[in-house]
Design an enzyme around this catalytic site. Sequence first.
Site, PDB file in Angstrom:
ATOM      1  N   ASP A  83       0.807  -1.219   0.000  1.00 39.75           N
ATOM      2  CA  ASP A  83       0.000   0.000   0.000  1.00 39.75           C
ATOM      3  C   ASP A  83       0.842   1.273   0.000  1.00 39.75           C
ATOM      4  OD1 ASP A  83       0.779  -0.860   2.575  1.00 39.75           O
ATOM      5  OD2 ASP A  83      -0.763   0.367   3.532  1.00 39.75           O
ATOM      6  N   GLU A 140      -0.598  -2.069   5.274  1.00 41.77           N
ATOM      7  CA  GLU A 140       0.355  -1.969   6.387  1.00 41.77           C
ATOM      8  C   GLU A 140       0.249  -0.600   7.059  1.00 41.77           C
ATOM      9  OE1 GLU A 140       3.560  -0.965   8.800  1.00 41.77           O
ATOM     10  OE2 GLU A 140       3.370  -0.008   6.837  1.00 41.77           O
TER      11      GLU A 140
END
Length: 394
Positions: A83, A140
Amino acid sequence: MQQSNFASLADFEASKASLKEIRQHLHANPELSFEEEKTAAFVAEKLEAWGYEVTRGVGGHGVVGRLRVGQGNRSIAIRADMDALPIHEATGLPYASKAQGKMHACGHDGHTTMLLGAAEYLARTKNFEGTVNLIFQPAEEAGVPSGAQKMIDDGLFERFPCDAIFGLHNHPGAPAGSFLMRSGPLMASSDTVVITVRGKGGHASRPHLTIDPVMVSASLIMSLQTIVSRNVDPTETAVVTVGSIHGGEASNVIPESVTLTLSVRSFSPAVRDLLERRIRDLTATLAASYGATVEIDYQRGYPVVVNSADETEFATEVVNELVGAENVSVCPLIPGSEDFACFLEHKPGCFLRLGNGVDSAILHNPKYDFNDDSLAVGAAMWARLAERFLWRPR
């Protein structure tokens, strides 16, 4: 099996251009936490093309690629995060983010690329006996609940068993291609506390008729700083930071309430528990001494990243072999947090740090960029680590 038979930097020399192309593609097309649909599809399609058994949608947009070779019963898991962050990019690079207000400011584009590079090599050479589980994790950066916890809750370790798990983060300030290693605690737990101090509002000219939550909060802020200095063992490390204070609208009005937000970090479960206990007790007692009341919303975030001794020793051997011991150093304690800690609460493993360049912009900065000079090093390291792990006798 001799060391010369395992993956080396020379084995990835021809892959440098393709790795750079993949990384810059990912950089130009960032997706935020829980939105990694296209990134996940990109990863899954490459793994499938290389012959991996691919499972999509693990804990959201998570992807797991599994490759079995021979009859070996050992298994390893290696994780990369996918991400990006809600930051407007200011690098001016030709491959800068195409998505307004989104960018890979933490290097997850590089993390994903390096594991893809290792995936291609392992599938092509098959120089191991056992099972490789490659975990491409979403979210994350999301905080609790993070992508790691969501994958675990979705049965990650039951569906894809492993003997140990490994992960990596780039490290601005360290030379590109170098490694930083540390056994035991590496990165801090991160907790957030929202404290609402409730008093009795009134006119600023008549404070004796009020219970002033601003004054209570000011006293509390100073008192909270004594927790680390007077309650935590001096040989331990902890941080209690008051990041914001909000209360009142006008100079001639004493408000009804004030809200404080705290960031609390530590490197051991015992200190983490101590900090929560003291923050709760001190806040309640101090407020009561002024006649005020408090509401405490204590939100536990990521736990401490704790590297297991055997796996850290093994990973250190691998990076020493790959880049030479002169390019491997002891990593200092890092007060930032990382949800790889959730995996390490379930499996032994090691989280490594890979240098991103001495002059690299810091993480989460609009001018940050992952250093492409580290791509082949990281890919070779993952390939060699997987091979070495799966050739070791149980």
